[in-house]
Design an enzyme around this catalytic site. Structure first.
Site, PDB file in Angstrom:
ATOM      1  N   LEU A   1      -9.046  22.780  -0.895  1.00  0.00           N
ATOM      2  CA  LEU A   1      -9.542  21.506  -1.434  1.00  0.00           C
ATOM      3  C   LEU A   1     -11.072  21.465  -1.361  1.00  0.00           C
ATOM      4  O   LEU A   1     -11.739  20.998  -2.273  1.00  0.00           O
ATOM      5  CB  LEU A   1      -8.939  20.320  -0.671  1.00  0.00           C
TER       6      LEU A   1
ATOM      7  N   GLY B   1     -34.574  20.847  18.878  1.00  0.00           N
ATOM      8  CA  GLY B   1     -34.086  22.171  19.270  1.00  0.00           C
ATOM      9  C   GLY B   1     -33.967  23.145  18.124  1.00  0.00           C
ATOM     10  O   GLY B   1     -34.589  24.192  18.117  1.00  0.00           O
TER      11      GLY B   1
ATOM     12  N   HIS C   1     -30.306  14.863  24.886  1.00  0.00           N
ATOM     13  CA  HIS C   1     -30.417  14.343  23.525  1.00  0.00           C
ATOM     14  C   HIS C   1     -29.088  13.718  23.123  1.00  0.00           C
ATOM     15  O   HIS C   1     -28.031  14.298  23.349  1.00  0.00           O
ATOM     16  CB  HIS C   1     -30.788  15.471  22.560  1.00  0.00           C
TER      17      HIS C   1
ATOM     18  N   HIS D   1     -31.513  13.350   8.429  1.00  0.00           N
ATOM     19  CA  HIS D   1     -30.280  13.539   7.653  1.00  0.00           C
ATOM     20  C   HIS D   1     -30.530  13.607   6.161  1.00  0.00           C
ATOM     21  O   HIS D   1     -29.659  13.998   5.405  1.00  0.00           O
ATOM     22  CB  HIS D   1     -29.276  12.436   7.980  1.00  0.00           C
TER      23      HIS D   1
HETATM   24  N1  GLN Z   1     -30.226  21.000  20.030  1.00  0.00           N
HETATM   25  C1  GLN Z   1     -29.376  20.700  18.923  1.00  0.00           C
HETATM   26  C2  GLN Z   1     -30.126  20.911  17.620  1.00  0.00           C
HETATM   27  O1  GLN Z   1     -31.270  20.653  17.561  1.00  0.00           O
HETATM   28  C3  GLN Z   1     -28.884  19.292  18.980  1.00  0.00           C
HETATM   29  C4  GLN Z   1     -27.989  18.959  17.818  1.00  0.00           C
HETATM   30  C5  GLN Z   1     -27.240  17.657  17.950  1.00  0.00           C
HETATM   31  O2  GLN Z   1     -27.635  16.780  18.646  1.00  0.00           O
HETATM   32  N2  GLN Z   1     -26.169  17.504  17.226  1.00  0.00           N
HETATM   33  O3  GLN Z   1     -29.578  21.328  16.645  1.00  0.00           O
HETATM   34 ZN    ZN Z   2     -28.754  14.926  17.466  1.00  0.00          ZN
END
Ligand code: GLN
Ligand code: ZN
Length: 772
Positions: free
Chosen positions: A20, A446, A655, A708
């Site tokens: 799909l 990161g 984070h 995003h």
């Molecule tokens: N250290 C990861 C990155 O920078 C954190 C990603 C996340 O928080 N989903 O990709």
């Molecule tokens: Zn994140």
């Protein structure tokens, strides 16, 4: 008309080989026409029905759920009832119907319109699209996809059971539209929505559906902002009305993911509907209540969310217990839809046969439900051999080497509370002084862009076309480039970019004892996206350092501090299939212990700042309020076990990928990280006030731009968010970073965005210097 003896509440819709995904993405790219896409989807549905019959469900008795979706089941419902946001109205056909192109636009957005927001479906890793409902929303039937699928099945000789998100759950999962006045709640519109459901039910009956399944999982959740009493009242109204609908299939109301509240259970038992499905994996068999003599009860005794073969004997016994309630009929079922598990264990030739014999994916779970159904019909003797086989597999799993590792258990047993505590704040602050960080230190989360070239190199290495030393030297070049770039940009705390990682959890799973990785174990996470969770089957330990080589190489390239980068214990569990033979808290501690060793090795290698990501901390939060405190206690303890050995001079970061802090804010403070970066840009920094109100005493990095979307934030935009943080929080605490990792972004936008972040930071620094 009786209910079948066995059923499943839903089946994976992505296809065994993600057919799909391929078809839908080809359609989006303009390579597959809409009719061809529809044909591919119809073929997939046809194969699913045939497969389910092969696995033991009945072709003609409504035991097969019709649970297909092109993108998301909540969006399907929004479109079926015409409840689309105003901004998409222009995409409707003249006759009021909503074409597939509009459906995809609502899911993904287009040049002019942002899509619906996405959020977690209950406490799973599946994301649904959040309907936007206001007083202005007009509910009206808009298309007949559900009925068309029933007809399609009929014409192929199947009587299937369409699965729809129920009205209470649909509204409880919605958010107020942007036009809605303060205090408006989507659930207020229930009475307007019910007639449209009644019409849809009539269409389904006419198409030949004998049963319909309405998913009312909201009735188990205390995490949606509505009280048990409110949800129960809504359910009473809804099923009073739908029960009385003039022409309808029989109604099965399904409640999965946890147990129904007592009041909802009593209300549904008394409602004029025919059947109820309960999650007996996450909850006990409830007490008898009036009305059951008229009801079919589907006992969700096969866990729909995990990949273990499980305890068939216990499942059978629970069905007996359910029988004692005196319902008209008891049927066997899954606790939830099987959309949360991969298709078929038989597709995993690389797994050790012994491990494989302990597993059950969707197909095996369907067969288990069918087996239990056979027992209900023919008596226990008919399935005695199956139960004995399952017992043997369980016993084998208990004894198998690696499931329990004495060394790991001894170490955990010797831990004391002191192991979770770091030195005092004052001591840490003094010892970290020599990091020499400026006011408003800049950093990233990161990862740097995972370019096509990086992915290609990894794939070639995986296939054996690129030797390990060539691959590693390629990665070192990549790291050198990323470090140089950050120095050139003028960032203060650098990262190595995570080019060596395919995925932030799988990478660790591949390097830890106790995990296995699948070949085809895909599970839909949203839309056309799927992940391949690792299987955590045994006690966890770390055979060798994992990240130390990469981090120390990166540190050797620069005089600035290089952050070591680890994924936290809760996130590793949340994004894997975890073992079901011990409490999650114990498994979390094992993972934490392995990370603790990694941190010690990073320190020995001269790494001064170590970030332990916990983006999933909030996602595992139990749906029941009563279970939340203990979850938060053990998850915080696991993080502190991982980080508690770090010296005062080591700066620990964490984070988190969200900005709704509400019930978790104290837990976040209790992680006791020196610096916490969080998502903030999408909500224009709203979270900063929450943080300020909570009185966070350590460093905080509210994201200054949204990663995003592929857009470059202006200097002004970044400076504005940063000033907001600098105004609300003590200046010394504020860090500057993007919302999340940069792995999904391209290099051009990344470089420009980070340049603007640095310029904006300098501007704000100058401004505060002038003021002081
Ligand atoms: N250290 C990861 C990155 O920078 C954190 C990603 C996340 O928080 N989903 O990709
Ligand atoms: Zn994140």
């Amino acid at each position: 008309m009786t209910f079948p003896a066995a059923t499943i509440l839903g089946y994976p819709r992505i296809g065994r080989r993600r057919e799909l995904k391929q078809a839908v993405e080809a359609h989006w790219a303009g390579r597959l026409s809409e009719p061809d896409l529809e044909a591919a989807a119809a073929e997939l549905r046809g194969r699913t029905r045939a497969r389910l019959v092969e696995l033991g469900l009945g072709a003609g008795d409504s035991s097969i759920p019709e649970s297909f979706s092109y993108y998301d089941q909540v969006l399907d419902l929004a479109v079926a009832v015409g409840a689309i946001p105003h901004r998409f109205e222009a995409l409707r056909e003249r006759d009021g119907s909503i074409p597939l192109a509009a459906y995809f636009a609502i899911a993904r957005g287009d040049d002019e319109r942002p899509p619906l927001e996405m959020t977690k479906w209950f406490d799973t890793n599946y994301h649904y699209l959040v309907p936007e409902i206001g007083p202005e929303t007009v509910f009206s039937p808009s298309g007949d996809r559900f009925a068309a699928q029933v007809r399609e099945a009929r014409s192929a000789g199947f009587v299937t059971r369409p699965v729809l998100v129920g009205p209470v759950t649909f509204l409880a999962l919605a958010k107020p539209s942007s036009d809605a006045p303060e205090g408006f709640r989507p659930l207020d519109r229930l009475d307007d929505l019910l007639p449209v459901y009644a019409e849809i039910l009539a269409d389904l009956a006419e198409a030949g559906a004998e049963w319909v399944q309405l998913d009312e999982h909201a009735l188990v959740s205390q995490a949606l902002g509505a009280s048990d009493a409110e949800l129960t009242r809504a359910a009473e109204r809804a099923y009073e009305a739908l029960g009385a609908a003039p022409s309808r299939p029989r109604v099965l109301v399904a409640a999965g993911y946890a147990s129904l509240s007592d009041e909802a259970w009593a209300a549904l038992a008394a409602a004029p509907i025919e059947a109820l499905a309960l999650d007996l994996h996450r909850g006990p068999v409830p007490a008898p209540v009036p009305g059951l003599a008229e009801k079919v009860l589907v006992g969700g005794v096969v866990d729909g969310r995990n990949i273990w073969r499980g305890d068939l004997r216990a499942a059978w016994e629970r069905l007996q217990e359910l029988r004692s309630l005196g319902a008209r009929q008891v049927a066997a079922g899954t606790s939830t839809s099987l959309q949360h598990v991969p298709h078929d264990v038989a597709d995993e030739p690389d797994l050790a046969p012994r491990l494989r014999s302990w597993l059950a994916f969707a197909d095996q779970k369907t067969a288990q439900a069918a087996t239990l159904g056979r027992g209900l019909t023919l008596g226990a003797e008919a399935i005695a051999a199956d139960i004995a086989d399952a017992d043997a597999a369980l016993a084998d799993r208990r004894e198998a080497p690696g499931v329990r590792d004495g060394q790991v258990r001894t170490r955990l047993g010797r831990l004391s509370p002191g192991d979770l505590a770091r030195p005092s704040d004052a001591e840490r602050a003094a010892a970290q002084q020599d990091l020499g960080l400026p006011l408003l230190p800049t950093t990233t989360i990161g990862s740097f862009p995972q370019t096509a070239e990086i992915r290609r190199a990894r794939a070639r290495h995986g296939r054996g076309e690129l030797g390990t030393s060539a691959y590693e030297s390629y990665l070192r070049d990549e790291i050198s480039r990323v470090v140089e770039l950050q120095e050139e940009l003028g960032l203060d705390v650098l990262v190595h970019g995570e080019a060596e990682r395919n995925d932030m959890v799988q990478y660790f799973a591949e390097h830890l004892q106790g995990f296995a990785v699948t070949r085809n174990g895909w599970v839909q996470s949203y839309g056309s996206r799927a992940t391949r969770p690792s299987i955590l089957w045994g006690d966890v330990s770390r055979p060798a350092p994992i990240t130390v080589g990469w981090s120390s190489f990166a540190q050797s390239l620069t005089a600035r501090p290089m952050k070591g980068m680890l994924t936290g214990p809760v996130t590793i569990l949340a994004w894997s299939f975890v073992r079901d033979d011990q409490p999650l808290a114990e498994t979390a501690d094992q993972v934490a212990l392995a990370l603790r060793d990694e941190i010690a090795d990073l320190e020995d290698a001269g790494i001064r700042i170590i970030q332990v990501d916990e983006p999933a901390l909030r996602e595992l939060l139990p749906l029941k309020a009563a279970q939340q405190p203990s979850y938060l206690a053990w998850s915080v303890a696991a993080f502190r076990l991982a980080t508690g050995g770090a010296a005062a001079r080591t700066q620990v970061h964490t984070h988190l990928c969200y900005s709704e802090f509400d019930v978790v804010i104290d837990a976040i403070a209790a992680l006791d990280a020196d610096v916490t970066s969080i998502e903030a840009a999408r909500s224009r920094g709203e979270v900063i006030d929450d943080i300020a109100a909570a009185g966070f005493s350590h460093g905080v990095g509210p994201g200054v731009y949204d990663i995003h979307a592929p857009r470059v934030p202006s200097v002004d935009e970044v400076a504005e968010l940063l000033e907001r943080a600098a105004d609300a929080l003590p200046l010394r605490q504020v860090w500057v970073n993007p919302d999340c990792g940069l792995k999904t972004r391209g290099y051009d936008e990344t470089v420009e965005s980070l340049r603007n972040v640095v310029v904006a930071t300098e501007r704000v620094r100058a401004k505060v210097a002038a003021l002081s």
